[in-house]
Design a protein around this motif. Structure first.
Motif, PDB file in Angstrom:
ATOM      1  N   LEU A  65      10.404  -7.484  -3.627  1.00 24.22           N
ATOM      2  CA  LEU A  65       9.512  -6.751  -3.233  1.00 24.22           C
ATOM      3  C   LEU A  65      11.863  -5.658  -3.475  1.00 24.22           C
ATOM      4  CD1 LEU A  65       8.617  -7.481   0.896  1.00 24.22           C
ATOM      5  CD2 LEU A  65       7.397  -5.863  -1.207  1.00 24.22           C
ATOM      6  N   ALA A  66      12.513  -6.487  -2.974  1.00 19.58           N
ATOM      7  CA  ALA A  66      14.200  -5.612  -3.156  1.00 19.58           C
ATOM      8  C   ALA A  66      13.672  -4.717  -4.283  1.00 19.58           C
ATOM      9  CB  ALA A  66      14.979  -7.234  -2.790  1.00 19.58           C
ATOM     10  N   ALA A  67      13.596  -6.090  -5.398  1.00 22.85           N
ATOM     11  CA  ALA A  67      13.631  -5.224  -6.753  1.00 22.85           C
ATOM     12  C   ALA A  67      13.019  -3.889  -7.106  1.00 22.85           C
ATOM     13  CB  ALA A  67      13.970  -6.692  -7.878  1.00 22.85           C
ATOM     14  N   GLY A  68      11.657  -3.496  -6.287  1.00 30.53           N
ATOM     15  CA  GLY A  68      10.768  -2.902  -6.677  1.00 30.53           C
ATOM     16  C   GLY A  68      10.141  -3.317  -7.685  1.00 30.53           C
ATOM     17  N   PRO A  69       9.202  -2.217  -8.276  1.00 31.62           N
ATOM     18  CA  PRO A  69       8.842  -1.087  -7.678  1.00 31.62           C
ATOM     19  C   PRO A  69       8.112  -1.699  -5.935  1.00 31.62           C
ATOM     20  CG  PRO A  69       7.602  -0.724  -9.371  1.00 31.62           C
ATOM     21  CD  PRO A  69       8.773  -1.292  -9.878  1.00 31.62           C
ATOM     22  N   ALA A  70       8.395  -1.682  -5.145  1.00 32.35           N
ATOM     23  CA  ALA A  70       7.392  -1.415  -3.896  1.00 32.35           C
ATOM     24  C   ALA A  70       6.827  -0.421  -2.913  1.00 32.35           C
ATOM     25  CB  ALA A  70       8.572  -2.879  -2.899  1.00 32.35           C
ATOM     26  N   LEU A  71       5.697  -0.998  -2.194  1.00 34.26           N
ATOM     27  CA  LEU A  71       5.250   0.489  -1.699  1.00 34.26           C
ATOM     28  C   LEU A  71       5.351  -0.193  -0.364  1.00 34.26           C
ATOM     29  CD1 LEU A  71       2.360   1.885  -0.388  1.00 34.26           C
ATOM     30  CD2 LEU A  71       1.200   0.762  -1.525  1.00 34.26           C
ATOM     31  N   LEU A  72       6.281   0.451   0.583  1.00 32.73           N
ATOM     32  CA  LEU A  72       6.177   0.390   2.158  1.00 32.73           C
ATOM     33  C   LEU A  72       4.470   1.031   3.156  1.00 32.73           C
ATOM     34  CD1 LEU A  72      10.079   0.220   2.030  1.00 32.73           C
ATOM     35  CD2 LEU A  72       8.880  -1.538   1.184  1.00 32.73           C
ATOM     36  N   LEU A  73       4.606   0.548   3.719  1.00 27.79           N
ATOM     37  CA  LEU A  73       3.690   1.360   4.862  1.00 27.79           C
ATOM     38  C   LEU A  73       3.942   0.738   6.306  1.00 27.79           C
ATOM     39  CD1 LEU A  73       0.454   0.419   3.102  1.00 27.79           C
ATOM     40  CD2 LEU A  73       1.617   2.654   3.367  1.00 27.79           C
ATOM     41  N   PRO A  74       3.931   1.998   7.404  1.00 26.58           N
ATOM     42  CA  PRO A  74       4.236   1.921   8.695  1.00 26.58           C
ATOM     43  C   PRO A  74       3.331   1.031   9.054  1.00 26.58           C
ATOM     44  CG  PRO A  74       3.482   4.265   8.339  1.00 26.58           C
ATOM     45  CD  PRO A  74       3.941   3.638   6.916  1.00 26.58           C
ATOM     46  N   ALA A  75       1.963   0.853   9.237  1.00 25.66           N
ATOM     47  CA  ALA A  75       0.876   0.318   9.431  1.00 25.66           C
ATOM     48  C   ALA A  75       0.328  -0.124   8.387  1.00 25.66           C
ATOM     49  CB  ALA A  75       0.188   1.049  10.495  1.00 25.66           C
ATOM     50  N   ASP A  76      -0.559  -1.438   9.324  1.00 26.83           N
ATOM     51  CA  ASP A  76      -1.859  -2.000   7.687  1.00 26.83           C
ATOM     52  C   ASP A  76      -2.950  -0.609   7.234  1.00 26.83           C
ATOM     53  OD1 ASP A  76      -4.337  -3.315   6.289  1.00 26.83           O
ATOM     54  OD2 ASP A  76      -3.812  -4.884   7.391  1.00 26.83           O
ATOM     55  N   PRO A  77      -3.332   0.040   6.475  1.00 25.73           N
ATOM     56  CA  PRO A  77      -4.150   0.674   6.013  1.00 25.73           C
ATOM     57  C   PRO A  77      -5.638   0.854   5.829  1.00 25.73           C
ATOM     58  CG  PRO A  77      -2.883   0.401   3.483  1.00 25.73           C
ATOM     59  CD  PRO A  77      -2.453  -0.872   5.300  1.00 25.73           C
ATOM     60  N   GLY A  78      -5.906  -1.112   6.030  1.00 30.80           N
ATOM     61  CA  GLY A  78      -6.860  -1.366   6.431  1.00 30.80           C
ATOM     62  C   GLY A  78      -7.825  -0.878   4.284  1.00 30.80           C
ATOM     63  N   PRO A  79      -8.849  -0.642   4.299  1.00 35.22           N
ATOM     64  CA  PRO A  79      -9.890  -0.327   3.242  1.00 35.22           C
ATOM     65  C   PRO A  79      -9.329   1.140   2.788  1.00 35.22           C
ATOM     66  CG  PRO A  79     -11.314  -0.659   4.624  1.00 35.22           C
ATOM     67  CD  PRO A  79     -10.058  -0.554   5.530  1.00 35.22           C
ATOM     68  N   ALA A  80      -8.811   1.723   2.942  1.00 29.74           N
ATOM     69  CA  ALA A  80      -7.829   3.299   2.456  1.00 29.74           C
ATOM     70  C   ALA A  80      -6.825   2.638   1.351  1.00 29.74           C
ATOM     71  CB  ALA A  80      -6.694   3.485   3.072  1.00 29.74           C
ATOM     72  N   LEU A  81      -6.382   1.657   1.356  1.00 30.53           N
ATOM     73  CA  LEU A  81      -5.997   1.853   0.062  1.00 30.53           C
ATOM     74  C   LEU A  81      -6.787   1.203  -1.069  1.00 30.53           C
ATOM     75  CD1 LEU A  81      -1.800  -0.224  -0.410  1.00 30.53           C
ATOM     76  CD2 LEU A  81      -4.150  -0.885  -1.423  1.00 30.53           C
ATOM     77  N   LEU A  82      -7.197   0.592  -0.817  1.00 27.80           N
ATOM     78  CA  LEU A  82      -8.704  -0.145  -1.867  1.00 27.80           C
ATOM     79  C   LEU A  82      -9.060   1.207  -2.544  1.00 27.80           C
ATOM     80  CD1 LEU A  82      -9.409  -2.072  -2.914  1.00 27.80           C
ATOM     81  CD2 LEU A  82     -10.698  -3.099  -2.320  1.00 27.80           C
ATOM     82  N   ASP A  83      -9.868   2.184  -1.166  1.00 31.00           N
ATOM     83  CA  ASP A  83     -10.097   3.512  -1.899  1.00 31.00           C
ATOM     84  C   ASP A  83      -9.084   3.871  -2.893  1.00 31.00           C
ATOM     85  OD1 ASP A  83     -12.196   2.932  -0.530  1.00 31.00           O
ATOM     86  OD2 ASP A  83     -11.693   3.402   1.132  1.00 31.00           O
ATOM     87  N   ALA A  84      -7.661   4.044  -2.435  1.00 30.27           N
ATOM     88  CA  ALA A  84      -6.718   5.612  -2.541  1.00 30.27           C
ATOM     89  C   ALA A  84      -6.428   4.543  -5.090  1.00 30.27           C
ATOM     90  CB  ALA A  84      -5.472   4.867  -2.579  1.00 30.27           C
ATOM     91  N   ALA A  85      -6.137   3.425  -4.161  1.00 29.60           N
ATOM     92  CA  ALA A  85      -6.660   2.548  -6.002  1.00 29.60           C
ATOM     93  C   ALA A  85      -7.240   2.505  -6.797  1.00 29.60           C
ATOM     94  CB  ALA A  85      -5.732   1.491  -5.690  1.00 29.60           C
ATOM     95  N   ARG A  86      -8.770   2.979  -6.159  1.00 29.73           N
ATOM     96  CA  ARG A  86     -10.400   3.047  -7.369  1.00 29.73           C
ATOM     97  C   ARG A  86     -10.261   4.744  -7.793  1.00 29.73           C
ATOM     98  NH1 ARG A  86     -13.911   0.163  -3.567  1.00 29.73           N
ATOM     99  NH2 ARG A  86     -13.302  -2.285  -4.453  1.00 29.73           N
ATOM    100  N   LEU A  87      -8.790   5.762  -7.411  1.00 25.43           N
ATOM    101  CA  LEU A  87      -8.789   6.687  -7.588  1.00 25.43           C
ATOM    102  C   LEU A  87      -7.590   6.794  -8.980  1.00 25.43           C
ATOM    103  CD1 LEU A  87      -8.596   9.582  -4.572  1.00 25.43           C
ATOM    104  CD2 LEU A  87     -10.301   8.954  -5.754  1.00 25.43           C
TER     105      LEU A  87
END
Length: 254
Positions: free
Chosen positions: A11-33
């Motif tokens: 995570l320190a080396a990155g590239p890393a995605l940091l989120l303020p809360a668990d996005p649930g299924p929204a992450l997978l939906d966005a990744a499929r785009l």
């Protein structure tokens, strides 16, 4: 346990995605785009261009301290490259660069951030259209004219042409299916790249931050109009499919 032990340094080396809360299924939906045919295996997402996305990792106080993450981080992912065989066409460095673009696009859509920060120069404000269907060059110019300005077909060759003009919003470059290399195409086109595709790039030559919102909207609307005419798809400069102008504007902010 060994994988978790490496998490802070990854995570320190990155590239890393940091989120303020668990996005649930929204992450997978966005990744499929980014890749409609991605695979989800154990703690990773596997993309067709050799990018891996590991996570989600719950960011505990200890992990936050070890990796040097910001205090408002609740969930994190990190990108890596796979050892898949692409006949030497894609290097580790190319895959990691794509991983950074993937994370930037996910961050823009999910309200997150890229960590430790961008290492790549910002890409030009660009939209691409891919299609199995051919559209005559003069008809392409007609579709683009309301958004690009007084354009005309120029520099016509057997497998390419340019649509340009004086005082235009953006330049459009076309390449024929004969120039299409599936392994180098963005994963976003994976459902339709079973055979060579027609490809148009609508390029402003400006970094997104230097382009007005009106210009961003014109590029987005033009790409969507051309994609509709060609029966194809529109892809932003980060590699994500988009179907509304607002999605391209989000990529510009990412």
């Amino acid at each position: 346990m060994a994988l978790f032990d490496r998490t802070p340094s990854r995570l320190a080396a990155g590239p890393a995605l940091l989120l303020p809360a668990d996005p649930g299924p929204a992450l997978l939906d966005a990744a499929r785009l980014y890749d409609p045919q991605l695979r989800h295996w154990r703690s990773r997402l596997i993309f067709g261009n050799g990018v891996l996305l590991f996570g989600p990792f719950e960011v505990t106080p200890r992990l936050r301290e070890q990796a040097g993450l910001p205090p408002d981080t609740a969930v994190a992912w990190y990108a890596a490259s796979s050892a898949q065989d692409q006949r030497g066409l894609r290097t580790h460095e190319a895959k990691m660069a794509d991983g950074e673009l993937l994370i930037r696009g996910l961050a823009a859509r999910l309200g997150g951030s890229l960590f430790p920060g961008p290492s790549l120069r910002p890409r030009a404000l660009l939209a691409s259209v891919y299609s199995e269907r051919s559209v005559p060059p003069d008809e392409v110019a007609l579709v683009l004219r309301p958004y690009a300005g007084d354009v005309a077909v120029e520099d016509t060759k057997d497998d390419s042409y340019i649509i340009s003009g004086k005082d235009i919003t953006f330049l459009t470059a076309y390449s024929s299916p004969g120039q299409f290399i599936p392994a180098l195409a963005p994963p976003a086109v994976s459902p339709v790249k079973k055979r060579p595709l027609h490809h148009w790039d609508l390029n402003t030559g400006l970094r997104p931050g230097d382009a007005s919102q009106d210009m961003q909207l014109k590029v987005a609307e033009a790409a969507l109009a051309l994609a509709a005419r060609a029966g194809g798809i529109a892809v932003d400069m980060l590699g994500f499919r988009f179907s509304t102008p607002q999605e391209l504007l989000a990529a510009c902010a990412g």
